[in-house]
Scaffold this motif. Sequence first.
Motif, PDB file in Angstrom:
ATOM      1  N   SER A 191      46.996  44.255  28.296  1.00  0.00           N
ATOM      2  CA  SER A 191      47.461  42.903  27.970  1.00  0.00           C
ATOM      3  C   SER A 191      47.850  42.115  29.212  1.00  0.00           C
ATOM      4  O   SER A 191      48.051  40.894  29.134  1.00  0.00           O
ATOM      5  N   ASN A 192      47.973  42.781  30.340  1.00  0.00           N
ATOM      6  CA  ASN A 192      48.373  42.109  31.578  1.00  0.00           C
ATOM      7  C   ASN A 192      47.304  42.207  32.661  1.00  0.00           C
ATOM      8  O   ASN A 192      47.615  42.129  33.863  1.00  0.00           O
ATOM      9  N   GLY A 193      46.048  42.387  32.241  1.00  0.00           N
ATOM     10  CA  GLY A 193      44.981  42.502  33.209  1.00  0.00           C
ATOM     11  C   GLY A 193      43.646  42.074  32.639  1.00  0.00           C
ATOM     12  O   GLY A 193      43.504  41.888  31.419  1.00  0.00           O
ATOM     13  N   VAL A 194      42.700  41.901  33.523  1.00  0.00           N
ATOM     14  CA  VAL A 194      41.315  41.622  33.138  1.00  0.00           C
ATOM     15  C   VAL A 194      40.414  42.533  33.960  1.00  0.00           C
ATOM     16  O   VAL A 194      40.793  43.009  35.027  1.00  0.00           O
ATOM     17  N   PHE A 195      39.210  42.752  33.451  1.00  0.00           N
ATOM     18  CA  PHE A 195      38.245  43.552  34.196  1.00  0.00           C
ATOM     19  C   PHE A 195      37.512  42.653  35.182  1.00  0.00           C
ATOM     20  O   PHE A 195      36.849  41.691  34.789  1.00  0.00           O
ATOM     21  N   ALA A 196      37.674  42.967  36.455  1.00  0.00           N
ATOM     22  CA  ALA A 196      37.041  42.196  37.519  1.00  0.00           C
ATOM     23  C   ALA A 196      36.352  43.169  38.472  1.00  0.00           C
ATOM     24  O   ALA A 196      36.771  44.323  38.601  1.00  0.00           O
ATOM     25  N   PRO A 197      35.288  42.735  39.146  1.00  0.00           N
ATOM     26  CA  PRO A 197      34.557  43.656  40.027  1.00  0.00           C
ATOM     27  C   PRO A 197      35.393  44.109  41.219  1.00  0.00           C
ATOM     28  O   PRO A 197      36.064  43.304  41.860  1.00  0.00           O
ATOM     29  N   PHE A 198      35.347  45.393  41.446  1.00  0.00           N
ATOM     30  CA  PHE A 198      35.966  46.011  42.619  1.00  0.00           C
ATOM     31  C   PHE A 198      34.930  46.966  43.190  1.00  0.00           C
ATOM     32  O   PHE A 198      34.566  47.935  42.534  1.00  0.00           O
ATOM     33  N   PHE A 199      34.395  46.653  44.358  1.00  0.00           N
ATOM     34  CA  PHE A 199      33.258  47.374  44.915  1.00  0.00           C
ATOM     35  C   PHE A 199      32.088  47.393  43.916  1.00  0.00           C
ATOM     36  O   PHE A 199      31.387  48.391  43.770  1.00  0.00           O
ATOM     37  N   GLY A 200      31.930  46.284  43.201  1.00  0.00           N
ATOM     38  CA  GLY A 200      30.805  46.130  42.292  1.00  0.00           C
ATOM     39  C   GLY A 200      30.978  46.781  40.942  1.00  0.00           C
ATOM     40  O   GLY A 200      30.056  46.722  40.110  1.00  0.00           O
ATOM     41  N   ARG A 201      32.159  47.375  40.683  1.00  0.00           N
ATOM     42  CA  ARG A 201      32.389  48.030  39.394  1.00  0.00           C
ATOM     43  C   ARG A 201      33.562  47.369  38.680  1.00  0.00           C
ATOM     44  O   ARG A 201      34.535  46.969  39.326  1.00  0.00           O
ATOM     45  N   PRO A 202      33.504  47.252  37.331  1.00  0.00           N
ATOM     46  CA  PRO A 202      34.621  46.639  36.608  1.00  0.00           C
ATOM     47  C   PRO A 202      35.889  47.483  36.748  1.00  0.00           C
ATOM     48  O   PRO A 202      35.879  48.690  36.497  1.00  0.00           O
ATOM     49  N   ALA A 203      36.965  46.833  37.168  1.00  0.00           N
ATOM     50  CA  ALA A 203      38.250  47.520  37.314  1.00  0.00           C
ATOM     51  C   ALA A 203      39.332  46.667  36.662  1.00  0.00           C
ATOM     52  O   ALA A 203      39.393  45.454  36.887  1.00  0.00           O
ATOM     53  N   LEU A 204      40.165  47.296  35.864  1.00  0.00           N
ATOM     54  CA  LEU A 204      41.264  46.573  35.222  1.00  0.00           C
ATOM     55  C   LEU A 204      42.228  46.098  36.304  1.00  0.00           C
ATOM     56  O   LEU A 204      42.796  46.907  37.045  1.00  0.00           O
ATOM     57  N   THR A 205      42.395  44.793  36.416  1.00  0.00           N
ATOM     58  CA  THR A 205      43.086  44.175  37.551  1.00  0.00           C
ATOM     59  C   THR A 205      44.225  43.288  37.065  1.00  0.00           C
ATOM     60  O   THR A 205      44.087  42.585  36.058  1.00  0.00           O
ATOM     61  N   ILE A 206      45.325  43.286  37.777  1.00  0.00           N
ATOM     62  CA  ILE A 206      46.508  42.530  37.358  1.00  0.00           C
ATOM     63  C   ILE A 206      46.237  41.019  37.332  1.00  0.00           C
ATOM     64  O   ILE A 206      45.497  40.495  38.158  1.00  0.00           O
ATOM     65  N   THR A 207      46.863  40.349  36.384  1.00  0.00           N
ATOM     66  CA  THR A 207      46.831  38.881  36.325  1.00  0.00           C
ATOM     67  C   THR A 207      48.182  38.297  36.745  1.00  0.00           C
ATOM     68  O   THR A 207      48.297  37.088  36.914  1.00  0.00           O
ATOM     69  N   LEU A 208      49.190  39.159  36.911  1.00  0.00           N
ATOM     70  CA  LEU A 208      50.520  38.683  37.277  1.00  0.00           C
ATOM     71  C   LEU A 208      50.497  37.923  38.594  1.00  0.00           C
ATOM     72  O   LEU A 208      51.148  36.882  38.735  1.00  0.00           O
ATOM     73  N   LEU A 209      49.736  38.415  39.548  1.00  0.00           N
ATOM     74  CA  LEU A 209      49.735  37.787  40.869  1.00  0.00           C
ATOM     75  C   LEU A 209      49.269  36.330  40.789  1.00  0.00           C
ATOM     76  O   LEU A 209      49.900  35.429  41.351  1.00  0.00           O
ATOM     77  N   SER A 210      48.180  36.098  40.090  1.00  0.00           N
ATOM     78  CA  SER A 210      47.664  34.726  39.994  1.00  0.00           C
ATOM     79  C   SER A 210      48.644  33.833  39.235  1.00  0.00           C
ATOM     80  O   SER A 210      48.816  32.655  39.575  1.00  0.00           O
TER      81      SER A 210
END
Length: 292
Positions: A191-210
């Motif tokens: 609920s606090n992240g989205v899947f975004a590319p990390f080294f070309g692979r989807p990784a659950l990434t924080i949205t808190l920073l943005s």
Amino acid sequence: MLLTRLLARMLSWLPLRMNQAVGAAVGFLVWALNGKLRRITDINLKLCYPQMDPHQRRRLSRDSLIETGKQLTECAWIWHRPIEQTESRIVDMPGEELMLEAQQSGKGCLFVSPHLGNWELCSAPLSRDEPFTYFYRSPRNPRLDNILIRWRAHLRGKPASLDAAGIRRGLKILKSGGIVGILPDQEPDSSNGVFAPFFGRPALTITLLSKLAQRSGATVLYCVVERLPKGKGWRFHILPADEAVSDSDPLQAATALNSGVERCIALCPEQYLWSYKRFNTTHDGAPRPYAR
């Protein structure tokens, strides 16, 4: 906990080069035993560097666990030695002008520090002229939590928990022109992240920073404390963030964030914490890559 405190104190008595040699030996032993941490490291390196020569990946896996061992023992050193002695070992600060400009702007500054080099040491330079607050996730053992907070306070860092109250506190500090630090490469809950590319692979990434950057208008910078060889100290890097890290589109912001983390890792890839399960949650329900 008594044994942990005693061991940390004993490690702090060693000269830095000898301290790191002990850590290197521990890390090499972990690699040679070919256990869980090496398995995770090998999987991550294969996912992130699929085109890399297998022999080169093997060396990177070994070097990564050796550097992780150094991180473990040298933390005991920096948490117990006089902070002036620790700061004197920071021999270079590329990008320091970015930090000074951000601090003088009065807008607040959000420092992003991946699990790279000695990320614990970021507190010392950032708190030299004004208070520095960092977001943290409590360990499962509450007694260890108390010890870590006390040790980290030695480097002048002030903790803010990753709950509603702690996030409100961090946002208030940023809006008042203060400095806050955050680790960008831990998996959040879905609920606090989205899947975004990390080294070309989807990784659950924080949205808190943005969200913090958007609501505060703070400058976002990356910081990396690179470990130098043979106990020579550390190099403190400051890197600019892409403006898109504060984009209103969570995916765009997370993509820019991960791209910046990749730039940081390129400085010293062997010093990244490759033994963390960065791709543990899959975006399509596929089996986890770390499952046996």
